[in-house]
Design an enzyme around this catalytic site. Sequence first.
Site, mmCIF file in Angstrom:
data_model
loop_
_atom_site.group_PDB
_atom_site.id
_atom_site.type_symbol
_atom_site.label_atom_id
_atom_site.label_comp_id
_atom_site.label_asym_id
_atom_site.label_seq_id
_atom_site.Cartn_x
_atom_site.Cartn_y
_atom_site.Cartn_z
ATOM 1 N N LYS A 81 -2.346 1.068 -0.401
ATOM 2 C CA LYS A 81 -3.387 1.142 -1.420
ATOM 3 C C LYS A 81 -2.842 1.738 -2.716
ATOM 4 C CE LYS A 81 -8.252 2.606 -1.511
ATOM 5 N NZ LYS A 81 -9.319 3.189 -0.668
ATOM 6 N N SER A 157 -13.128 0.490 -1.032
ATOM 7 C CA SER A 157 -12.123 0.383 -2.068
ATOM 8 C C SER A 157 -10.765 -0.112 -1.574
ATOM 9 C CB SER A 157 -11.949 1.736 -2.765
ATOM 10 O OG SER A 157 -11.608 2.740 -1.832
ATOM 11 N N SER A 181 -14.659 2.673 3.019
ATOM 12 C CA SER A 181 -13.667 1.977 2.199
ATOM 13 C C SER A 181 -12.591 1.250 2.993
ATOM 14 C CB SER A 181 -13.000 2.954 1.225
ATOM 15 O OG SER A 181 -13.912 3.383 0.254
#
Length: 484
Positions: A81, A157, A181
């Site tokens: 990420k 996310s 997320s």
Amino acid sequence: MQDALWKMSAAEQAEAVRSADVSAAELVDSHLDRIAEVNPRVNAVTQLLAERARRTATRMDRRRAAGETLGPLAGVPFTVKESTAVEGVPTTFGTERFRDLVASADAPPVARLRAAGAIPIGHSNIPTLILAGMHTRSELFGDTANPWDSGRTPGGSSGGDAVAVATGMAALGLGNDSGGSVRIPAQFCGVAGLKPSTGRFPADHRVLGPDDPGPASQILVTDGPLARRVGDLRLAYEVLAGTDPRDPRAVPVPAYGEPLAGPLKVAVVADPGGHGVHPAVRGAIETAADALRDAGYDVREVRDVPRMDEALDAYDRITMTEFAPNWPAVRKLLGKGGDRYIGMTMERTPPVSADELMKVMGTWMNIRRSWAEFLDEYPLLLGPVFTEPPVEPGLESRDRPGRDRVASGMRLCTVTSFVGVPGVAVPTGMAEGLPSGVQIVGRAFREDLCLDAAQAIEDRLGVLAPVDPWAGDRADRPLGSPSH
């Protein structure tokens, strides 16, 4: 054979490298070819680490040729990420301001995956600063598209990781989760995802300086893997679990607990809090419940989970109070439009006084106790990840009704993050051309029970990925472009 390497599970890839059936270099090149083919259409991989990955793979092949035993994830490519540090690579958070924020060291989970032989192949897209909303759209890199339907969000996310894994650009993704997320993009993209217990995996989120964030950020955010198969989640879980001096929160709890007397009870709650659930999601839960019954679990519908609305209110009050002092600076970084999601949340839940904060911190502990008692009776909970199928991109930032709809949809994820218990998202099939799925929630530090139940569901219902973006009759719509 090389054309098929990226389609293999992470476990199969690692075994092939360890046994010299394929080289790590061939495995990396297969994924790089897949990225070149697919990423222009979905925009999930942001900073490609091609040459670094090739060099690492070459060194690994030399070590194997010299007789060295390779790790459990030998040669397996993974994405990281955009908010998680990879040594020598900018940790941009998807914003122009941090384009050159080069990490001096790997974050602990990246280091653990590397030590097991996995190879970082690229950073993956996120909402700007992880705060611009649920949809994966960043100022620096633009929109990431859902590979099943580009008119639906991939979630976030950790949306870039979910898309990379779903399309075969990586065998594993490393995301993080403070309210869905990892699990939401797993459901929306048709893959599996694990949010561990608070304290299970070591982490260090001090990317922007030496100071730690406040208590909510310290306790709510957990790193977690995404994969196409539950067995690959288990491999990553075994590697990521443990302690690290950089994280005093991580505790030395065994990865596998004592067996429980069976049949194991599973509580089923299709509509947590009673706020409504889409028929397709209810159907996915019923399908998963039948799969667990077939596997020998004692599956029981129960009225509800503990204190849903009270927990959601406490979550918002604590996080918004912690966030408020930095909001003016963060709002400027998010920019016009990017600030709408958090801005609307702060308008709805303004910061509380110091006295009120002390009270709500006590409420937090009390809610955690209620959940511990619930999970003492029912070691596992089956429920929705998101109470709707994948929604349109940016719904949560469009207006107040959109924000409230998304907040409601992710409510079980939010509350289980709040109480610090593990959850595994697992696909259950397709509904109206889109992936469907559920989550299995368990007692603190009993990820093993969650993974076992998720494996039972996968064994009976199968896997959905890898997928070619917008295969079939879905329209191949163009991606959005960065705003800068």
